[in-house]
Enzyme design. Structure first.
Site, PDB file in Angstrom:
ATOM      1  N   GLU A 138     -56.599  -0.336 -15.758  1.00 50.83           N
ATOM      2  CA  GLU A 138     -56.675   1.121 -15.205  1.00 50.83           C
ATOM      3  C   GLU A 138     -56.012   2.113 -15.902  1.00 50.83           C
ATOM      4  O   GLU A 138     -56.759   2.932 -16.385  1.00 50.83           O
ATOM      5  CB  GLU A 138     -55.981   1.021 -13.544  1.00 50.83           C
ATOM      6  N   HIS A 139     -54.879   1.878 -16.248  1.00 51.32           N
ATOM      7  CA  HIS A 139     -54.083   3.071 -17.275  1.00 51.32           C
ATOM      8  C   HIS A 139     -53.574   2.457 -18.550  1.00 51.32           C
ATOM      9  O   HIS A 139     -53.154   1.147 -18.604  1.00 51.32           O
ATOM     10  CB  HIS A 139     -52.661   3.614 -16.545  1.00 51.32           C
ATOM     11  N   HIS A 161    -101.670  -0.357  -4.527  1.00 48.44           N
ATOM     12  CA  HIS A 161    -101.239   0.758  -5.615  1.00 48.44           C
ATOM     13  C   HIS A 161    -102.362   1.169  -6.378  1.00 48.44           C
ATOM     14  O   HIS A 161    -102.693   2.478  -6.803  1.00 48.44           O
ATOM     15  CB  HIS A 161    -100.259  -0.040  -6.273  1.00 48.44           C
ATOM     16  N   ASP A 206     -51.184  10.590 -12.807  1.00 49.69           N
ATOM     17  CA  ASP A 206     -51.131  10.475 -11.388  1.00 49.69           C
ATOM     18  C   ASP A 206     -50.576  11.635 -10.581  1.00 49.69           C
ATOM     19  O   ASP A 206     -51.255  11.660  -9.525  1.00 49.69           O
ATOM     20  CB  ASP A 206     -49.898   9.538 -11.300  1.00 49.69           C
ATOM     21  N   GLN A 243     -45.052   2.752 -13.020  1.00 48.76           N
ATOM     22  CA  GLN A 243     -46.290   2.143 -12.455  1.00 48.76           C
ATOM     23  C   GLN A 243     -45.915   1.072 -11.557  1.00 48.76           C
ATOM     24  O   GLN A 243     -46.451   0.731 -10.466  1.00 48.76           O
ATOM     25  CB  GLN A 243     -47.431   1.991 -13.180  1.00 48.76           C
ATOM     26  N   HIS A 282     -45.248   1.350  -7.652  1.00 45.49           N
ATOM     27  CA  HIS A 282     -46.446   1.507  -6.514  1.00 45.49           C
ATOM     28  C   HIS A 282     -46.393   0.464  -5.405  1.00 45.49           C
ATOM     29  O   HIS A 282     -46.808   0.673  -4.560  1.00 45.49           O
ATOM     30  CB  HIS A 282     -47.613   1.778  -7.107  1.00 45.49           C
TER      31      HIS A 282
END
Length: 433
Positions: A318-319, A412, A352, A250, A253
């Site tokens: 995230e992961h 109303h 992924d 990762q 990335h």
């Protein structure tokens, strides 16, 4: 108490970098609002060295590009998209429309309406991220979105053929070779050549994420998806080699991608650090993975699994990859994550690229309040009401009158009064006509 064997850079440095990103994005969006296509072209030339006659690919161009892609790549794309489509369809099946009669003649209902136009952003500045086409476009089409506009940047001035093939096979209605803030802004505010969409989905770098943040409200977004994050949870039985490989998977990335290990074993921690340092020099993507590990890598040693899961939830990453003797315990013990990957046989890279769950996931702590992209993000859950029974109309009309006047909302109240009058002959003392 956790022992930190490796620290990330101070948060103040990260914040300063984000301030610069915000300033740049604000200027680009304002310029595209003012100058439209002219500004889009200028930024594409500046950032991507790309200025074709048309950024949108014609059907003929798409056909030629897809035909140039090796058959094995096409077959693999189709297989993975089938996995994504199957999971998205199961998600859709889990959403129930209903109509219920709560009182005689009082019908309340819920239905799901797809957004009418979605923008799919597929990153590609560094790599041809074909998988993001599956996640954004296939899922939108399963939801029933009639118009999907897909944007991806050229890579070093070249057309990313495999990505275009993935966009086409996923069902994109428009394919544009356009990237970065200029793509997100064009899809959001519209130009002379691109009609705006209702929702933007897809991951991207810090600039893309910031563009989505600034445009949210004018257009819907899936979530704030910034640089990829991985958190590996390991006990004393975990293999440091596997921990290291998966952390680096990762980190590649981008140089701002956090990679964190939390373990109950100091030995596993130290050996994982050693394995990362051994593997990094030989990685073809070390120019990205190296700075990511250097600046954003962390290693924490805790005393127990209880501490491990508690600290993991604080990260809200995230992961989260769980390399422990009983990985499914994480399903019971954790509440803040984008996606769990349970056991050594299940790597984050499966999510992924190939397994079928969506890889557009919350980052930067957003897992505290949202999950990732799914078929429901493309749907508007709406309600409807109908009252046909006169007794119920009278009951609700009188109740509405009383409840509204407690809040001093006379208008109303009068709407309720009229329903009671029509249904049961109640008087309207405020109506002097």
């Amino acid at each position: 108490m956790a022992t930190i064997l490796k620290h990330a850079v101070p948060r103040a440095e990260v914040a300063a970098s984000l301030d610069q990103v915000r300033e740049t994005v604000t200027g680009v969006i304002a310029d595209i609002r003012a100058r439209g296509d002219e500004a889009v072209r200028a930024y594409s030339e500046k950032f991507d060295k790309w200025s074709p006659d048309s950024f949108r690919l014609s059907d003929e161009e798409v056909g030629k590009i897809v035909a140039s892609v090796p058959q094995q790549v096409i077959d693999d794309i189709r297989f993975v998209q089938d996995q994504v489509r199957t999971f998205a369809r199961h998600q859709l099946d889990s959403l129930r429309e209903f109509e219920v009669e709560t009182l005689p003649g009082v019908k309340l209902g819920q239905k799901h309406i797809p957004v009418q136009a979605a923008g799919a952003y597929i990153p590609g500045g560094r790599y041809p991220l074909t998988a993001s086409a599956h996640m954004t476009i296939v899922t939108a089409k399963v939801a029933g979105v009639p118009r999907v506009v897909a944007c991806t940047p050229p890579i070093h001035g070249e057309i990313p053929a495999a990505t275009v093939a993935a966009m086409h096979l996923a069902g994109a209605d428009e394919i544009w070779l356009l990237g970065g803030v200029q793509a997100v802004a064009a899809m959001s505010v519209g130009t002379d050549t691109m009609r705006p969409v209702n929702l933007i989905a897809g991951p991207g770098n810090a600039y893309v994420a910031e563009a989505k943040r600034q445009l949210f409200g004018e257009v819907g977004i899936d979530l704030f998806a910034g640089p990829t994050e991985i958190l590996v949870l390991a006990d004393d039985e975990a293999d440091p080699f596997v921990c290291a490989v998966d952390l680096l998977s990762q980190a590649e990335h981008g140089p701002d991608s956090p990679a964190v290990l939390i373990t109950t074993s100091r030995e596993v921690a130290e050996k994982t650090i050693a394995e990362v340092e051994r593997l990094l020099p030989g990685m073809p993507t070390r120019d990205f993975a190296g700075p990511a590990w250097r600046d954003h890598g962390q290693v924490h040693v805790v005393d127990s699994l209880d501490e491990l899961y508690a600290l993991a939830d604080e990260f809200a990453f995230e992961h989260v990859e769980v390399l422990t003797a009983e990985p499914r315990l994480a399903l019971e013990r954790m509440t803040q994550y984008g996606a769990l990957f349970l056991g050594e046989g299940t790597c984050v890279s499966f999510g992924d690229k190939v397994i079928g769950t969506n890889h557009v996931l919350p980052t930067r702590g957003a897992a505290r309040y949202t999950g990732g992209l799914w078929v429901g993000k493309y749907l508007k859950t709406v309600t409807y009401q109908e009252v046909t029974d006169t007794d119920s109309q009278a009951l609700l009309g009188r109740l509405c009158g009383r409840a509204a006047r407690v809040e001093l909302f006379e208008g109303h109240a009068r709407s309720g009064d009229v329903r009671a009058a029509r249904a049961a002959g109640d008087e309207l003392p405020w109506n002097t006509a």
